[in-house]
Write a protein that holds these residues in place. Sequence first.
Motif, short mmCIF file in Angstrom:
data_model
loop_
_atom_site.label_atom_id
_atom_site.label_comp_id
_atom_site.label_asym_id
_atom_site.label_seq_id
_atom_site.Cartn_x
_atom_site.Cartn_y
_atom_site.Cartn_z
N ALA A 195 11.67 -33.78 -31.48
CA ALA A 195 12.92 -34.05 -32.19
C ALA A 195 14.11 -33.88 -31.24
CB ALA A 195 13.05 -33.12 -33.39
N ASP A 196 14.03 -32.95 -30.30
CA ASP A 196 15.11 -32.75 -29.33
C ASP A 196 15.33 -34.00 -28.48
OD1 ASP A 196 15.50 -30.19 -30.22
OD2 ASP A 196 14.49 -29.23 -28.53
N PHE A 197 14.24 -34.62 -28.03
CA PHE A 197 14.36 -35.83 -27.21
C PHE A 197 14.94 -36.96 -28.04
CE2 PHE A 197 12.80 -39.70 -25.09
CZ PHE A 197 13.30 -39.47 -23.82
N ASP A 198 14.46 -37.13 -29.26
CA ASP A 198 15.00 -38.17 -30.13
C ASP A 198 16.48 -37.94 -30.41
OD1 ASP A 198 12.73 -39.69 -30.30
OD2 ASP A 198 12.08 -38.89 -32.24
N GLU A 199 16.88 -36.69 -30.56
CA GLU A 199 18.29 -36.37 -30.78
C GLU A 199 19.13 -36.74 -29.56
OE1 GLU A 199 21.81 -34.99 -32.51
OE2 GLU A 199 19.87 -35.38 -33.45
N ARG A 200 18.61 -36.46 -28.36
CA ARG A 200 19.33 -36.83 -27.13
C ARG A 200 19.49 -38.34 -27.04
NH1 ARG A 200 16.00 -34.22 -22.81
NH2 ARG A 200 16.38 -36.18 -21.75
N LYS A 201 18.43 -39.08 -27.36
CA LYS A 201 18.53 -40.55 -27.32
C LYS A 201 19.56 -41.06 -28.32
CE LYS A 201 14.28 -41.56 -28.05
NZ LYS A 201 13.00 -42.18 -28.29
N PHE A 234 17.98 -49.03 -22.45
CA PHE A 234 17.90 -50.38 -21.91
C PHE A 234 18.92 -51.26 -22.64
CE2 PHE A 234 15.72 -54.52 -21.33
CZ PHE A 234 15.59 -54.49 -19.95
N PRO A 235 19.77 -51.99 -21.92
CA PRO A 235 20.93 -52.64 -22.54
C PRO A 235 20.70 -54.07 -23.06
CG PRO A 235 21.13 -52.75 -20.17
CD PRO A 235 19.86 -51.99 -20.46
N ALA A 292 8.11 -31.31 -22.45
CA ALA A 292 7.57 -31.92 -23.67
C ALA A 292 7.31 -33.42 -23.46
CB ALA A 292 8.52 -31.70 -24.84
N MET A 293 8.20 -34.09 -22.70
CA MET A 293 8.02 -35.53 -22.46
C MET A 293 6.82 -35.79 -21.55
SD MET A 293 9.79 -37.22 -24.43
CE MET A 293 9.37 -38.83 -23.82
N GLU A 294 6.59 -34.94 -20.58
CA GLU A 294 5.40 -35.10 -19.73
C GLU A 294 4.14 -34.94 -20.58
OE1 GLU A 294 7.04 -33.57 -15.40
OE2 GLU A 294 6.43 -32.07 -16.89
N PHE A 295 4.14 -33.95 -21.47
CA PHE A 295 3.00 -33.75 -22.37
C PHE A 295 2.81 -34.97 -23.28
CE2 PHE A 295 1.19 -32.19 -26.40
CZ PHE A 295 -0.05 -31.78 -25.93
N TYR A 296 3.91 -35.45 -23.85
CA TYR A 296 3.87 -36.64 -24.70
C TYR A 296 3.22 -37.81 -23.97
CZ TYR A 296 5.68 -40.83 -27.04
OH TYR A 296 5.79 -42.06 -27.66
N GLN A 297 3.61 -38.03 -22.72
CA GLN A 297 3.07 -39.16 -21.96
C GLN A 297 1.58 -39.01 -21.68
OE1 GLN A 297 5.99 -39.32 -18.81
NE2 GLN A 297 7.38 -40.51 -20.07
N HIS A 298 1.07 -37.79 -21.70
CA HIS A 298 -0.38 -37.57 -21.55
C HIS A 298 -1.14 -37.88 -22.84
CE1 HIS A 298 -0.86 -35.93 -17.53
NE2 HIS A 298 0.23 -35.20 -17.72
N ALA A 329 12.67 -45.52 -22.84
CA ALA A 329 13.09 -44.14 -22.62
C ALA A 329 11.91 -43.19 -22.79
CB ALA A 329 14.22 -43.77 -23.58
N ASN A 330 11.10 -43.39 -23.82
CA ASN A 330 9.95 -42.52 -24.07
C ASN A 330 8.94 -42.57 -22.93
OD1 ASN A 330 11.10 -42.07 -26.56
ND2 ASN A 330 9.53 -43.12 -27.72
N PHE A 331 8.66 -43.76 -22.43
CA PHE A 331 7.57 -43.93 -21.47
C PHE A 331 8.02 -43.90 -20.02
CE2 PHE A 331 5.85 -45.98 -25.30
CZ PHE A 331 4.69 -45.23 -25.44
N LYS A 332 9.26 -44.31 -19.75
CA LYS A 332 9.71 -44.46 -18.37
C LYS A 332 10.87 -43.55 -18.00
CE LYS A 332 6.92 -47.83 -17.25
NZ LYS A 332 5.96 -47.69 -16.17
N GLY A 333 11.50 -42.95 -18.98
CA GLY A 333 12.62 -42.08 -18.69
C GLY A 333 13.94 -42.73 -19.06
N LEU A 334 15.02 -42.11 -18.58
CA LEU A 334 16.36 -42.51 -18.99
C LEU A 334 17.23 -42.84 -17.77
CD1 LEU A 334 16.68 -39.65 -21.59
CD2 LEU A 334 16.60 -42.08 -22.15
N PRO A 335 16.93 -43.94 -17.08
CA PRO A 335 17.76 -44.28 -15.91
C PRO A 335 19.16 -44.71 -16.36
CG PRO A 335 16.23 -46.06 -16.39
CD PRO A 335 15.88 -44.92 -17.32
#
Length: 170
Positions: free
Chosen positions: A55-61, A68-69, A30-36, A139-145
């Motif tokens: 909503a699943d990704f937002d819930e995980r965040k 980013f701190p 879903a995140m790959e699709f979102y980024q497209h 997190a949305n655009f670059k991921g969750l390092p």
Amino acid sequence: HIGLYDYMPKQEMEQAFQSIRAAVNHPMTAMEFYQHIVPLHGLIKNGHTIIQPTADFDERKATVEVLFPFDVYWDCNQLYVLRNLSEEKDIVAGSMIKTINGESAATVFLSMSSQWTRDGYNEGFADAITYRAFGEFYANFKGLPEIFELEIMNPNGQVTEHSVQALTNP
């Protein structure tokens, strides 16, 4: 969409849709699709059109993922530390963030801002939302390092490198 062609000629908008269709030709997350599809914000230019992650990704965040701190501020095409939320106390407010994980911080910021919703050609709203929600947008655009490799210039002009643990959202 009632205003789909207000700021982009129909032919160019259709080319953008065709480009997305061509890229979405295999199974993806879903995140790959979102980024497209999120770059459509910059073409539609309607502040009431918002493409969001699942909503699943937002819930995980919101519950367990890492962000980013730092709270940041964008000024004169530079990204600055507004507030340090990390354990790395050597990084002080007013420091310029030069790179994030090997990428120019300015390039990261402008890339995210250009993909956010706006009204017409107004850049101020997208920039303001991007720096206010920088951790979430990263997190949305670059991921969750879990670690951010940063090059920082402190207010005295000294440039240092830091490996900073990501912030757990809760």
